[in-house]
Design an enzyme around this catalytic site. Structure first.
Site, PDB file in Angstrom:
ATOM      1  N   ARG A   7       0.846  -1.197   0.000  1.00 42.73           N
ATOM      2  CA  ARG A   7       0.000   0.000   0.000  1.00 42.73           C
ATOM      3  C   ARG A   7       0.886   1.254   0.000  1.00 42.73           C
ATOM      4  O   ARG A   7       0.600   2.235  -0.690  1.00 42.73           O
ATOM      5  CB  ARG A   7      -0.932  -0.008   1.226  1.00 42.73           C
ATOM      6  CG  ARG A   7      -1.969  -1.140   1.178  1.00 42.73           C
ATOM      7  CD  ARG A   7      -3.006  -1.002   2.274  1.00 42.73           C
ATOM      8  NE  ARG A   7      -2.494  -1.189   3.621  1.00 42.73           N
ATOM      9  CZ  ARG A   7      -2.366  -2.364   4.247  1.00 42.73           C
ATOM     10  NH1 ARG A   7      -2.729  -3.483   3.640  1.00 42.73           N
ATOM     11  NH2 ARG A   7      -1.884  -2.424   5.488  1.00 42.73           N
TER      12      ARG A   7
ATOM     13  N   LYS B 195     -11.258  15.493   5.379  1.00 43.64           N
ATOM     14  CA  LYS B 195     -12.450  15.014   4.669  1.00 43.64           C
ATOM     15  C   LYS B 195     -13.307  14.139   5.576  1.00 43.64           C
ATOM     16  O   LYS B 195     -12.781  13.377   6.386  1.00 43.64           O
ATOM     17  CB  LYS B 195     -12.023  14.187   3.451  1.00 43.64           C
ATOM     18  CG  LYS B 195     -13.215  13.693   2.634  1.00 43.64           C
ATOM     19  CD  LYS B 195     -12.835  12.633   1.610  1.00 43.64           C
ATOM     20  CE  LYS B 195     -13.313  11.263   2.055  1.00 43.64           C
ATOM     21  NZ  LYS B 195     -13.185  10.244   1.021  1.00 43.64           N
TER      22      LYS B 195
ATOM     23  N   GLU C  36     -18.514  16.235   2.627  1.00 42.09           N
ATOM     24  CA  GLU C  36     -18.890  15.307   1.553  1.00 42.09           C
ATOM     25  C   GLU C  36     -20.174  14.537   1.873  1.00 42.09           C
ATOM     26  O   GLU C  36     -20.136  13.500   2.536  1.00 42.09           O
ATOM     27  CB  GLU C  36     -17.745  14.298   1.293  1.00 42.09           C
ATOM     28  CG  GLU C  36     -18.089  13.305   0.189  1.00 42.09           C
ATOM     29  CD  GLU C  36     -16.991  12.288  -0.113  1.00 42.09           C
ATOM     30  OE1 GLU C  36     -15.978  12.250   0.615  1.00 42.09           O
ATOM     31  OE2 GLU C  36     -17.162  11.523  -1.058  1.00 42.09           O
TER      32      GLU C  36
ATOM     33  N   LYS D  58     -17.985  18.653  -1.302  1.00 40.62           N
ATOM     34  CA  LYS D  58     -17.694  17.523  -2.196  1.00 40.62           C
ATOM     35  C   LYS D  58     -18.978  16.720  -2.404  1.00 40.62           C
ATOM     36  O   LYS D  58     -19.272  15.789  -1.649  1.00 40.62           O
ATOM     37  CB  LYS D  58     -16.591  16.656  -1.582  1.00 40.62           C
ATOM     38  CG  LYS D  58     -16.260  15.407  -2.398  1.00 40.62           C
ATOM     39  CD  LYS D  58     -14.927  14.801  -1.996  1.00 40.62           C
ATOM     40  CE  LYS D  58     -14.692  13.459  -2.658  1.00 40.62           C
ATOM     41  NZ  LYS D  58     -13.339  12.952  -2.479  1.00 40.62           N
TER      42      LYS D  58
HETATM   43  P1  13P Z   1     -14.540   8.197  -5.711  1.00 34.20           P
HETATM   44  O1  13P Z   1     -14.157   9.321  -6.644  1.00 34.20           O
HETATM   45  O2  13P Z   1     -13.919   6.889  -6.053  1.00 34.20           O
HETATM   46  O3  13P Z   1     -16.026   8.142  -5.472  1.00 34.20           O
HETATM   47  O4  13P Z   1     -13.885   8.569  -4.312  1.00 34.20           O
HETATM   48  C1  13P Z   1     -13.988   9.843  -3.840  1.00 34.20           C
HETATM   49  C2  13P Z   1     -14.016   9.817  -2.378  1.00 34.20           C
HETATM   50  O5  13P Z   1     -13.175  10.406  -1.746  1.00 34.20           O
HETATM   51  C3  13P Z   1     -15.085   9.088  -1.699  1.00 34.20           C
HETATM   52  O6  13P Z   1     -15.109   9.434  -0.351  1.00 34.20           O
END
Ligand code: 13P
Length: 354
Positions: A45, A135, A176, A218
């Site tokens: 990873r 985030k 988000e 987001k």
């Molecule tokens: P995806 O663009 O693969 O949906 O991932 C964005 C993300 O940060 C999801 O939390």
């Protein structure tokens, strides 16, 4: 106090740039590795993330990268913390701070995102490690009867408390709320649910005193469900998405950075481009914070082998370049045919730790 936060937010949505979401949890990344026959170990990873972060010239199109807890504690093969590898290249390091979506009590098919306990101290630690933004992802499922009002309000409240704590600790919160594209729902239903969720989220942000100038949103794009018998065209997605944002996102928010949510990488780029080409007011920067749509081709090219490093970095650079163009409405199908040469050598200087 918010001046620094506002300047970080502006850096993250600088002209022609967007964010790399590389914050998959160990279990999510293991699932993606498994699908390609790549063994998932702490070492593999780390090597994978190092491949992405050392792509020459990535900072031309990538302003920030979101890390997972494991990654922000790791070092590159020559001993530099990965967060510093990013900042040396001109990419702002960020961190995922939620601890995942857990079943919502009394609502067996829905989740609430957790991670508020102890968050203030964790944010201080991450700031000390170089993170300048964070985030938190809320997950909203759509069926004919869902989401429930309880799911929407619990997730909105948690997002707002997270965002307020981030600003207190000098990190720009990425807020988000993801309305999932899984399901048979129409694009109209997605627009209705997305609007309702955004309304609830901004209401909660207002209540918790979050500075809108010092955050980024987001969201999902407004899109038909994956099982919907009537898929929507690129133009329909672009128009519905922008209409929904105009109705529900205050002008004070500096940037809207979409998630890709399971769209193919080219589709995610085409949609972003079409949104940016629409006429009429777009009071926020409109960019990307893609995970899969930036990484899928690179991961498939890499397959865990050092000998594939260059092919993988070319694939990543290419998608970053296409999405950078889409933020300006300048992406074309022809760009896909031109193999990208990597950009200029690692450079620093756009971004410095304070
Ligand atoms: P995806 O663009 O693969 O949906 O991932 C964005 C993300 O940060 C999801 O939390």
């Amino acid at each position: 106090m918010n001046e620094t936060l506002e300047s970080v937010a502006a850096t993250l949505v600088a002209e022609g740039k967007g964010i790399l979401a590389a914050d998959e949890s160990v279990s999510t990344l293991t699932r993606r590795f498994d699908a390609l026959g790549i063994q998932s170990t702490e070492q593999s990873r780390r090597a994978y993330r190092e491949m992405l972060f050392t792509t020459r010239g990535a900072a031309e199109f990538i302003s920030g990268a979101i890390l997972y807890d494991e990654t922000i504690r790791q070092k590159s093969s020559d001993g530099m913390p990965l967060a510093q590898v990013l900042s040396r290249q001109g990419i702002v390091p960020g961190i995922k701070v939620d601890t995942g979506a857990e079943p919502l009590a009394g609502a067996p098919e829905e989740t609430v995102t957790e991670g508020l306990d102890g968050l203030r101290d964790r944010l201080a630690e991450y700031h000390g490690m170089g993170a300048r933004f964070a985030k938190w992802r809320a997950v909203i499922r759509v069926t004919p009867n869902l989401p429930s009002p309880a799911c929407v309000s619990a997730n909105a409240h948690a997002l707002a408390r997270y965002a307020a704590l981030c600003q207190e600790r000098q990190l720009v919160p990425i807020v988000e709320p993801e309305v999932l594209m899984n399901g048979a729902h129409t694009i109209e239903r997605c627009e209705q649910v997305t609007g309702k969720v955004l309304h609830a989220v901004f209401d909660a942000l207002f209540e918790q005193g979050v500075s809108l100038e010092a955050m980024l949103l987001k969201p999902n794009m407004v899109i038909a469900g994956t099982e919907c018998p009537r898929p929507a065209s690129v133009q329909e997605v672009a128009s519905a998405t922008l209409r929904c944002l105009r109705r529900h996102v205050p002008v004070a928010v500096p940037g809207v950075i979409f998630l890709s949510g399971g769209q193919t990488d080219r589709m995610a780029t085409a949609h972003l481009n079409a949104i940016n080409r629409l006429p009429g007011p777009k009071p926020w920067k409109i960019s990307f914070s893609y995970g899969r749509a930036l990484q899928d081709a690179a991961m498939a090219a890499w397959r865990g082998r050092a000998g594939n490093l260059s092919a993988a970095q070319h694939a990543f650079y290419h998608r970053a370049r296409c999405n950078g163009a889409a933020t300006l409405g300048e992406y074309t199908e022809e760009m896909e045919a031109v193999p990208a040469e990597l950009g200029s050598p690692l450079h620093c200087l756009d971004w410095q730790h304070d």
